[in-house]
Design an enzyme around this catalytic site. Structure first.
Site, short mmCIF file in Angstrom:
data_model
loop_
_atom_site.label_atom_id
_atom_site.label_comp_id
_atom_site.label_asym_id
_atom_site.label_seq_id
_atom_site.Cartn_x
_atom_site.Cartn_y
_atom_site.Cartn_z
N ASP A 138 -6.51 48.58 30.27
CA ASP A 138 -6.34 47.22 29.74
C ASP A 138 -7.67 46.43 29.28
O ASP A 138 -7.90 45.85 28.33
CB ASP A 138 -5.13 46.32 30.64
CG ASP A 138 -4.99 44.93 29.89
OD1 ASP A 138 -4.15 44.65 29.21
OD2 ASP A 138 -5.93 43.93 30.14
N ILE A 166 -2.62 43.06 27.58
CA ILE A 166 -2.17 44.20 26.44
C ILE A 166 -1.26 45.28 27.20
O ILE A 166 -0.33 45.72 26.46
CB ILE A 166 -3.55 44.92 25.77
CG1 ILE A 166 -4.43 44.09 25.20
CG2 ILE A 166 -2.91 46.12 24.80
CD1 ILE A 166 -5.67 44.47 24.61
N ASP A 167 -1.54 45.58 28.51
CA ASP A 167 -0.47 46.40 29.17
C ASP A 167 0.95 45.72 29.05
O ASP A 167 2.03 46.23 29.12
CB ASP A 167 -0.83 46.34 30.78
CG ASP A 167 -1.62 47.78 31.02
OD1 ASP A 167 -1.69 48.69 30.09
OD2 ASP A 167 -2.52 47.74 31.91
N VAL A 168 1.02 44.30 29.54
CA VAL A 168 2.33 43.52 29.53
C VAL A 168 2.92 43.69 27.88
O VAL A 168 3.97 43.92 27.83
CB VAL A 168 2.10 42.12 29.98
CG1 VAL A 168 3.41 41.35 29.72
CG2 VAL A 168 1.56 42.33 31.42
N GLY A 171 4.30 46.91 27.32
CA GLY A 171 5.41 47.41 28.03
C GLY A 171 6.63 46.83 27.19
O GLY A 171 7.73 47.53 27.00
#
Length: 402
Positions: A138, A166-168, A171
Site C-alpha cells: 500500500d 488503497i488496500d481498503v 478490498g
C-alpha cells in the site's frame, strides 16, 4: 436470509485487501474458507496491540470465516485446494503474478475443473504491463499513484494516508467485482477471471484531483487540510482542539462571517473563486477568530447558523459519538479465546430486507482445518496424515477441567 447465502468462497488471500473483500462477502452471507499457511496469515504477528496473542490487525478483517491451515507449496496441499475449488463459487487470491501458476492453482488451471468459478486475483500492479511481476504494498502504491504528492502540508514532506487507504479501497472494489460477476453468471452460467490491482484502484480513487490533472496537465500541489477548489474547506484550530469547516457555497460563507463577526471579510470575498485566489488571507483571518473560543462553542453556533462544521475527533471520540451508538457502528462477537470481541460493523447493515450481519468471529489459526477437510471428503486418517506431515495444521487441543 442474507443476500449471499449459499455462495461458497475460497479465500487464499492474506494481509488486508483480499481479507477485507472476503469479510464483506461473509457479512453478506457467503460461506468463506480462509486458507492460510500453517504458520498463519502474516497479520497474525503484526502488532501491537495483541490480546491473548491475537492481533488487532488480523481480527479487523477476518470476521465470518473458517480457518484451514494448509501448506500450498506441497502437492497434497495443492490437491486439497483443487477439491475445494471444484465446489466453490468464488476464489480470492493475492499472490504475486505467476506464483499460483507454478502450483497449478491459477485460473486457467482451475477453470476446467469448475467453469462457473469466479476467480479474483489481487496484485500490486495487475497481470500485464512492465511492473506486473513486482510486489505491491500500500505505501509503495500510494507513492506510485501520486496520492502522497497531494497529502500533507504545503511546505512539508509528502505523506501517506493514515490507514492503508488503497488496500481498503481495493478490498471494496474486489467485493463489487465479485458481486458483478455473480450477477452475470446468472445469465451466462460461466465464471470469469478478475484481474484487480492496487495500482489501478489508486489511480481511479484520485477522483477530482486526477481529472484536474488530465484537463490541465498541471499536477495539483499539497494543501494540507485545505480543498483544492473550495475556500474555506478544511481543518481550523479552536481554543481547545480542531474543527472542520466545509463551506460549500457563497451563502454559507456569508453566514459563517456573521457567526464569527467578520462582515468585512464577507464583503471583500463574496464569491468562492475570490476566496480561492486569496486563500491564505481568508484562512488566516478565520483562524485568528476561531482560536478565541472552545471548539464546542463554535460548533453549536455554526450548527444554529446552518454552516457545515464538524469536530476533528480522535477514535475514542468517534466511537463514542451518539450517532455511532445510534447506528450500532460496533458489532460484538463471541470469540473462542477472547470472549466478547468488538468489531467494526459493516455499513451494508441497513439493507431493508437482507442486511449484512456478523456470523463467525475471526478464527484461530487452523481452527476449522479438520472440519473443512472432512467436508471435502477426506477420511479421518487422511486428515491425520496431513497434519502429521505438516501439510495441514489444527489448533492445540483445549484441556478440559482443572
Amino acid at each position: 436470509m442474507k443476500p449471499l447465502s449459499g455462495i461458497k468462497v475460497l479465500d487464499l488471500s492474506r494481509v488486508l485487501a483480499g481479507p477485507l473483500c472476503t469479510m464483506i462477502l461473509a457479512d453478506l452471507g457467503a460461506e468463506v474458507i480462509k486458507v492460510e499457511p500453517p504458520w498463519g496469515d502474516e497479520t497474525r504477528g503484526w502488532g501491537p496491540p495483541f490480546l491473548e496473542g491475537e492481533s488487532a490487525y488480523f481480527l479487523s478483517v477476518n470476521r465470518g470465516k473458517r480457518s484451514l491451515a494448509l501448506d500450498l507449496k506441497t502437492k497434497e496441499g495443492q490437491e486439497v485446494v483443487r477439491r475445494l475449488a471444484k465446489e466453490a463459487d468464488v476464489l480470492v487470491e493475492n499472490f504475486k503474478t505467476g506464483d499460483l501458476e507454478r502450483y497449478g492453482l491459477d485460473y486457467e488451471s482451475l477453470k476446467p475443473l469448475n467453469p462457473r468459478l469466479i476467480y479474483l486475483s489481487i496484485t500490486g500492479f495487475g497481470h500485464t504491463g512492465p511492473r506486473a511481476k513486482e510486489p505491491g504494498y500500500d505505501a509503495a502504491i500510494q507513492g506510485y499513484t501520486g496520492i502522497m504528492s497531494v497529502t500533507g502540508e504545503p511546505e512539508g514532506p509528502p505523506m501517506k494516508v493514515g490507514v492503508a487507504w488503497i488496500d481498503v479501497m481495493t478490498g471494496m472494489m474486489g467485493a463489487v467485482a465479485v458481486l458483478s460477476a455473480l450477477l452475470e453468471r446468472e445469465k451466462s452460467g460461466l465464471g470469469q477471471h478478475i484481474d484487480l490491482s492496487l495500482y489501478d484502484v489508486g489511480l481511479f480513487a484520485l477522483a477530482n484531483l486526477g481529472e484536474s490533472y488530465l484537463l490541465t496537465g498541471t499536477p495539483p500541489k499539497r494543501l494540507g487540510n485545505a480543498h483544492a477548489q473550495i475556500v474555506p474547506y478544511g481543518a481550523f484550530p479552536a481554543e481547545d482542539g480542531w474543527l472542520i469547516l466545509a463551506v460549500g457555497n457563497d451563502e454559507q460563507f456569508q453566514r459563517l462571517c456573521q457567526v464569527l463577526g467578520l462582515p468585512e471579510l464577507a464583503r471583500r470575498f463574496p464569491q468562492n473563486r475570490e476566496r480561492v485566489a486569496h486563500r491564505e488571507e481568508v484562512e488566516r483571518t478565520l483562524s485568528q477568530v476561531l482560536r478565541t473560543q472552545p471548539r464546542a462553542y463554535w460548533l453549536e453556533r455554526l450548527k444554529e447558523a446552518g454552516v457545515p462544521a464538524a469536530p476533528v475527533n480522535d477514535l475514542k471520540e468517534a466511537f463514542q459519538d451518539p450517532q455511532a451508538e445510534a447506528r450500532k457502528a460496533v458489532w460484538t462477537l463471541n470469540h473462542p479465546l477472547l470472549g466478547s470481541l468488538p468489531t467494526l460493523a459493516n455499513p451494508l447493515r441497513f439493507l431493508s430486507r437482507t442486511p449484512a450481519g456478523p456470523s463467525l468471529p475471526p478464527p484461530l489459526l487452523g481452527e476449522h482445518t479438520e472440519e473443512v477437510l472432512r467436508e471435502a471428503g477426506l477420511l479421518p486418517e487422511e486428515v491425520q496424515a496431513l497434519v502429521e506431515k505438516g501439510v495441514a495444521r489444527t489448533p492445540p487441543k483445549q484441556r478440559e477441567g482443572p
